[in-house]
Design a protein around this motif. Structure first.
Motif, PDB file in Angstrom:
ATOM      1  N   ILE A 110       0.855  -1.187   0.000  1.00 59.84           N
ATOM      2  CA  ILE A 110       0.000   0.000   0.000  1.00 59.84           C
ATOM      3  C   ILE A 110       0.890   1.235   0.000  1.00 59.84           C
ATOM      4  CG2 ILE A 110      -0.255   0.110   2.511  1.00 59.84           C
ATOM      5  CD1 ILE A 110      -3.253   0.864   1.832  1.00 59.84           C
ATOM      6  N   VAL A 111       0.514   2.227  -0.770  1.00 55.62           N
ATOM      7  CA  VAL A 111       1.282   3.469  -0.845  1.00 55.62           C
ATOM      8  C   VAL A 111       1.051   4.243   0.449  1.00 55.62           C
ATOM      9  CG1 VAL A 111       1.596   5.648  -2.093  1.00 55.62           C
ATOM     10  CG2 VAL A 111       1.069   3.554  -3.359  1.00 55.62           C
ATOM     11  N   ILE A 112       2.143   4.627   1.128  1.00 54.84           N
ATOM     12  CA  ILE A 112       2.008   5.411   2.363  1.00 54.84           C
ATOM     13  C   ILE A 112       2.459   6.855   2.177  1.00 54.84           C
ATOM     14  CG2 ILE A 112       2.045   3.468   3.955  1.00 54.84           C
ATOM     15  CD1 ILE A 112       5.002   3.953   4.409  1.00 54.84           C
ATOM     16  N   THR A 113       3.306   7.102   1.184  1.00 56.68           N
ATOM     17  CA  THR A 113       3.671   8.457   0.779  1.00 56.68           C
ATOM     18  C   THR A 113       3.453   8.527  -0.725  1.00 56.68           C
ATOM     19  OG1 THR A 113       5.376   8.573   2.499  1.00 56.68           O
ATOM     20  CG2 THR A 113       5.515  10.182   0.721  1.00 56.68           C
ATOM     21  N   ALA A 114       2.660   9.479  -1.165  1.00 54.86           N
ATOM     22  CA  ALA A 114       2.273   9.569  -2.577  1.00 54.86           C
ATOM     23  C   ALA A 114       3.484   9.451  -3.502  1.00 54.86           C
ATOM     24  CB  ALA A 114       1.550  10.881  -2.835  1.00 54.86           C
ATOM     25  N   ILE A 115       3.281   8.767  -4.616  1.00 57.04           N
ATOM     26  CA  ILE A 115       4.330   8.590  -5.618  1.00 57.04           C
ATOM     27  C   ILE A 115       4.042   9.562  -6.764  1.00 57.04           C
ATOM     28  CG2 ILE A 115       5.433   6.980  -7.216  1.00 57.04           C
ATOM     29  CD1 ILE A 115       4.439   4.699  -5.382  1.00 57.04           C
ATOM     30  N   PRO A 116       4.959  10.547  -6.999  1.00 58.61           N
ATOM     31  CA  PRO A 116       4.727  11.515  -8.081  1.00 58.61           C
ATOM     32  C   PRO A 116       5.033  10.897  -9.447  1.00 58.61           C
ATOM     33  CG  PRO A 116       6.769  12.009  -6.948  1.00 58.61           C
ATOM     34  CD  PRO A 116       6.141  10.864  -6.212  1.00 58.61           C
ATOM     35  N   TYR A 120       9.847   9.328  -6.557  1.00 60.37           N
ATOM     36  CA  TYR A 120       9.674   8.208  -5.649  1.00 60.37           C
ATOM     37  C   TYR A 120       8.746   8.580  -4.499  1.00 60.37           C
ATOM     38  CZ  TYR A 120      13.511   5.709  -7.895  1.00 60.37           C
ATOM     39  OH  TYR A 120      14.303   5.061  -8.793  1.00 60.37           O
ATOM     40  N   GLY A 121       8.040   7.592  -4.019  1.00 65.49           N
ATOM     41  CA  GLY A 121       7.240   7.698  -2.809  1.00 65.49           C
ATOM     42  C   GLY A 121       7.599   6.521  -1.923  1.00 65.49           C
ATOM     43  N   GLU A 122       6.713   6.157  -1.021  1.00 63.92           N
ATOM     44  CA  GLU A 122       6.985   5.037  -0.128  1.00 63.92           C
ATOM     45  C   GLU A 122       5.791   4.094  -0.106  1.00 63.92           C
ATOM     46  OE1 GLU A 122       9.880   6.588   3.373  1.00 63.92           O
ATOM     47  OE2 GLU A 122       7.794   7.232   3.503  1.00 63.92           O
ATOM     48  N   ILE A 123       6.114   2.796   0.035  1.00 62.90           N
ATOM     49  CA  ILE A 123       5.062   1.795   0.190  1.00 62.90           C
ATOM     50  C   ILE A 123       5.358   0.961   1.424  1.00 62.90           C
ATOM     51  CG2 ILE A 123       4.624   1.645  -2.295  1.00 62.90           C
ATOM     52  CD1 ILE A 123       6.044  -1.156  -2.153  1.00 62.90           C
ATOM     53  N   ARG A 124       4.319   0.288   1.886  1.00 64.90           N
ATOM     54  CA  ARG A 124       4.461  -0.649   3.010  1.00 64.90           C
ATOM     55  C   ARG A 124       4.079  -2.026   2.477  1.00 64.90           C
ATOM     56  NH1 ARG A 124       1.110   1.516   6.897  1.00 64.90           N
ATOM     57  NH2 ARG A 124      -0.612   0.395   5.960  1.00 64.90           N
ATOM     58  N   VAL A 125       4.977  -2.993   2.658  1.00 62.33           N
ATOM     59  CA  VAL A 125       4.758  -4.365   2.198  1.00 62.33           C
ATOM     60  C   VAL A 125       4.841  -5.282   3.405  1.00 62.33           C
ATOM     61  CG1 VAL A 125       5.608  -6.202   0.702  1.00 62.33           C
ATOM     62  CG2 VAL A 125       5.800  -3.842  -0.028  1.00 62.33           C
ATOM     63  N   LYS A 133       9.031  -1.035   4.986  1.00 64.06           N
ATOM     64  CA  LYS A 133       8.747   0.201   4.260  1.00 64.06           C
ATOM     65  C   LYS A 133       9.840   0.375   3.216  1.00 64.06           C
ATOM     66  CE  LYS A 133       9.442   4.302   6.108  1.00 64.06           C
ATOM     67  NZ  LYS A 133       9.358   5.526   6.887  1.00 64.06           N
ATOM     68  N   LEU A 134       9.427   0.608   1.965  1.00 65.61           N
ATOM     69  CA  LEU A 134      10.375   0.730   0.869  1.00 65.61           C
ATOM     70  C   LEU A 134      10.101   1.974   0.045  1.00 65.61           C
ATOM     71  CD1 LEU A 134      10.107  -2.951  -0.346  1.00 65.61           C
ATOM     72  CD2 LEU A 134      12.107  -1.944   0.740  1.00 65.61           C
ATOM     73  N   THR A 135      11.142   2.474  -0.598  1.00 66.28           N
ATOM     74  CA  THR A 135      10.995   3.548  -1.573  1.00 66.28           C
ATOM     75  C   THR A 135      10.439   2.916  -2.841  1.00 66.28           C
ATOM     76  OG1 THR A 135      12.906   4.640  -0.619  1.00 66.28           O
ATOM     77  CG2 THR A 135      12.252   5.346  -2.809  1.00 66.28           C
ATOM     78  N   ALA A 136       9.517   3.613  -3.492  1.00 66.27           N
ATOM     79  CA  ALA A 136       8.883   3.022  -4.667  1.00 66.27           C
ATOM     80  C   ALA A 136       8.653   4.063  -5.748  1.00 66.27           C
ATOM     81  CB  ALA A 136       7.550   2.390  -4.279  1.00 66.27           C
ATOM     82  N   LYS A 137       8.721   3.590  -6.994  1.00 66.46           N
ATOM     83  CA  LYS A 137       8.340   4.426  -8.130  1.00 66.46           C
ATOM     84  C   LYS A 137       7.276   3.659  -8.911  1.00 66.46           C
ATOM     85  CE  LYS A 137      11.513   3.213 -11.833  1.00 66.46           C
ATOM     86  NZ  LYS A 137      12.398   3.754 -12.840  1.00 66.46           N
ATOM     87  N   ALA A 138       6.483   4.410  -9.651  1.00 62.63           N
ATOM     88  CA  ALA A 138       5.383   3.820 -10.413  1.00 62.63           C
ATOM     89  C   ALA A 138       5.353   4.436 -11.808  1.00 62.63           C
ATOM     90  CB  ALA A 138       4.062   4.073  -9.687  1.00 62.63           C
ATOM     91  N   PRO A 156      18.193  -2.678  -3.092  1.00 62.73           N
ATOM     92  CA  PRO A 156      17.750  -3.314  -1.845  1.00 62.73           C
ATOM     93  C   PRO A 156      16.696  -2.513  -1.080  1.00 62.73           C
ATOM     94  CG  PRO A 156      20.120  -3.493  -2.041  1.00 62.73           C
ATOM     95  CD  PRO A 156      19.660  -2.590  -3.153  1.00 62.73           C
ATOM     96  N   THR A 157      16.587  -1.218  -1.364  1.00 60.51           N
ATOM     97  CA  THR A 157      15.605  -0.404  -0.642  1.00 60.51           C
ATOM     98  C   THR A 157      14.576   0.254  -1.545  1.00 60.51           C
ATOM     99  OG1 THR A 157      17.075   1.511  -0.732  1.00 60.51           O
ATOM    100  CG2 THR A 157      17.231   0.102   1.228  1.00 60.51           C
ATOM    101  N   ALA A 158      14.621  -0.030  -2.835  1.00 64.68           N
ATOM    102  CA  ALA A 158      13.681   0.607  -3.760  1.00 64.68           C
ATOM    103  C   ALA A 158      13.095  -0.420  -4.723  1.00 64.68           C
ATOM    104  CB  ALA A 158      14.376   1.711  -4.556  1.00 64.68           C
ATOM    105  N   VAL A 159      11.801  -0.235  -5.019  1.00 65.76           N
ATOM    106  CA  VAL A 159      11.098  -1.140  -5.931  1.00 65.76           C
ATOM    107  C   VAL A 159      10.246  -0.335  -6.897  1.00 65.76           C
ATOM    108  CG1 VAL A 159      11.014  -3.086  -4.308  1.00 65.76           C
ATOM    109  CG2 VAL A 159       9.173  -1.396  -4.302  1.00 65.76           C
ATOM    110  N   ALA A 160       9.860  -0.995  -7.979  1.00 70.55           N
ATOM    111  CA  ALA A 160       8.873  -0.424  -8.899  1.00 70.55           C
ATOM    112  C   ALA A 160       7.560  -1.137  -8.605  1.00 70.55           C
ATOM    113  CB  ALA A 160       9.288  -0.635 -10.338  1.00 70.55           C
TER     114      ALA A 160
END
Length: 171
Positions: A110-116, A120-125, A133-138, A156-160
């Motif tokens: 689930i996105v916890i910090t909006a992804i622009p 990058y934003g943040e998600i919780r898995v 909690k990971l950094t994520a891009k979409a 290791p700390t970022a995912v798409a």
């Protein structure tokens, strides 16, 4: 008999100490040589405690020192084997329940910090009961609260991620 009881009590104190400060003590004194768990503080303390109390029981029942030593040795070896088995069981459970970022492809989050759009934003898995909690891009902007799934590991700390449910227009 008093000597055996003191040995047993010292063993119990060492076991309690190893539960609280075990990794620190093993690291300072480097007791983990040969077989990693055979000469750890926990196994040595288990042997000492069981040997002392077992020998005291053997001496109290028979009044023969060789019987006391034999009973102490058998109980000490059994307690050491049990301590090693439990230590390995705990370590195996720790490694089985932890997860690596590289194994998260396909897991929901689930996105916890909006992804622009271009950032990058943040998600919780949650995997196996562990939350990360990971950094994520979409591929496009996603608002906080959007359900996603991990499509690629960037580092290791970022995912798409991809949205779990593509937004649909109501007619």
């Amino acid at each position: 008999m008093t000597v055996f009881l003191i040995m047993g009590a010292v063993g119990v104190v060492l076991v309690l100490t190893s539960l609280i400060f075990g990794d620190l003590i093993d690291g300072v004194f480097d007791l983990d040589f040969l077989d990693g768990d055979l000469f750890s503080l926990t196994s040595l303390a288990a042997f000492l405690g069981a040997f002392g109390f077992g020998a005291a029981i053997g001496l109290g029942l028979t009044s023969l020192m060789f019987v006391a030593l034999a009973v102490g040795a058998v109980t000490g070896v059994a307690a050491t084997a049990l301590a090693i088995w439990l230590t390995r069981l705990l370590r195996r459970d720790e490694s089985a329940s932890s997860f690596k970022t590289s194994s998260m492809i396909g897991h929901p989050g689930i996105v916890i910090t909006a992804i622009p759009e271009e950032g990058y934003g943040e998600i919780r898995v949650s995997v196996g009961g562990h939350v990360r909690k990971l950094t994520a891009k979409a591929p496009g902007p996603l608002m906080a609260g959007t359900e996603v799934w991990v499509s690629e590991v960037i580092s290791p700390t970022a995912v798409a991620v991809q949205p779990a449910h593509e937004p649909r227009e109501l007619t």
